[in-house]
Design an enzyme around this catalytic site. Sequence first.
Site, PDB file in Angstrom:
ATOM      1  N   TYR A  78     -11.593 -13.867  85.095  1.00  0.00           N
ATOM      2  CA  TYR A  78     -10.368 -14.334  85.758  1.00  0.00           C
ATOM      3  C   TYR A  78      -9.535 -13.173  86.300  1.00  0.00           C
ATOM      4  O   TYR A  78      -9.165 -13.140  87.473  1.00  0.00           O
ATOM      5  CB  TYR A  78      -9.539 -15.155  84.768  1.00  0.00           C
ATOM      6  CG  TYR A  78      -8.245 -15.691  85.358  1.00  0.00           C
ATOM      7  CD1 TYR A  78      -8.261 -16.770  86.227  1.00  0.00           C
ATOM      8  CD2 TYR A  78      -7.014 -15.117  85.041  1.00  0.00           C
ATOM      9  CE1 TYR A  78      -7.085 -17.269  86.774  1.00  0.00           C
ATOM     10  CE2 TYR A  78      -5.833 -15.604  85.586  1.00  0.00           C
ATOM     11  CZ  TYR A  78      -5.882 -16.685  86.449  1.00  0.00           C
ATOM     12  OH  TYR A  78      -4.718 -17.167  87.003  1.00  0.00           O
ATOM     13  N   SER A  85      -1.797 -14.012  90.243  1.00  0.00           N
ATOM     14  CA  SER A  85      -1.428 -14.124  88.836  1.00  0.00           C
ATOM     15  C   SER A  85      -0.997 -12.771  88.302  1.00  0.00           C
ATOM     16  O   SER A  85      -1.511 -11.731  88.711  1.00  0.00           O
ATOM     17  CB  SER A  85      -2.634 -14.606  88.032  1.00  0.00           C
ATOM     18  OG  SER A  85      -2.387 -14.460  86.648  1.00  0.00           O
TER      19      SER A  85
END
Length: 371
Positions: free
Chosen positions: A221, A193
């Site tokens: 995250y 990501s």
Amino acid sequence: MGKTTSSSGGKQGLGWMEWLRGWLYVIYEMLFQRISASHLQNPLPLPPLHDLTCIITGSTSGIGLQIARQLAEAGAHVVMAVRNSKAANDLIQKWQSEWSGKGLPLNIEVMELDLLSLDSVARFCEAWNARSAPLHVLINNAGIFSIGEPQKFSKDGYEEHMQVNHLAPALLSILLLPSLIRGSPSRIVNVNSVMHYIGFVDTEDMNVVSGKRKYTSLVGYSSSKLAQVQFSSVLHKRLPAEAGVSVVCVSPGVVQTNVARDLPRIVQAAYHLIPYFIFTPQEGSRSALFAATDPQIPEYCEMLKADEWPVSAFISQDCNPTNPSEEAHNIETSYRVWEKTLELIGLPLDSVERLIEGEEVKCRYGGQAEE
């Protein structure tokens, strides 16, 4: 290495300039990804893949679903490694009926895998390796981003983002090496990501419980995604050319998912104002499909290895090589992340070398240890 040094020689987190640069990168990506990827077709055209076997985690929704379906339609043998077998089997039935008449039936099967259980990961690898079949592509796609949720831990005792996004895929990648070597030239593709640019990993506090940093789902995250890049970089270096296994991280871009609640207000506003800028899962699947199938990927990985480049290959959402974050280039930290990860997933430090030699490696998980 005394207790005084945090993850990067006393560093407690990203400096504000790094943090700001990271956020600017995330926002830039969101605003311009459609323009930078405008040369790509959607869906991405794939070559015939009849001789490929691919394992894809998290393939019942989002990007993973698109990857599984498109690889199967190109002729690959696809293994959907998922928690919900029923959902996967329902999808296969639907795809087969939509595909019927266009050629041979799709070659897809389902195997159960729960990334929140390292026992499940080890058992999955044992079952797959027992087939003595080659594996050509492992796509570590499954990931979680529990937006705005309080901190949660797996039954293995690890923060859930860290386990699902990093530790479990790391265990899967290493334990499946015998099958990947059998399928050489093969690839490990980690769906990462752009959020890793704002991540920071403290190897003495992987669960973010020490109080040095306040836990938010965004911290959980972004740290897990950075840890994955750092681990991939060391794995890429540890695999000799003759093993024939390439390691690639990819950014799918900013894809339509419910990730806005925990983001800063200005980014939330951007999310609501510009659905046009955000990718569909089909568009988001292109970089992973490219990394899994493009014939030049192995040479590119070998070139990085020969140049002693500090990080593994990273393909951005427009299917071009890009550079991971500044923090990802810190070799010392990457080695610490590597060692800490192996310790947490119950593997010896020389696992990769031993598996390449064809030796067996005992894992703390999966039940082999008790036998």
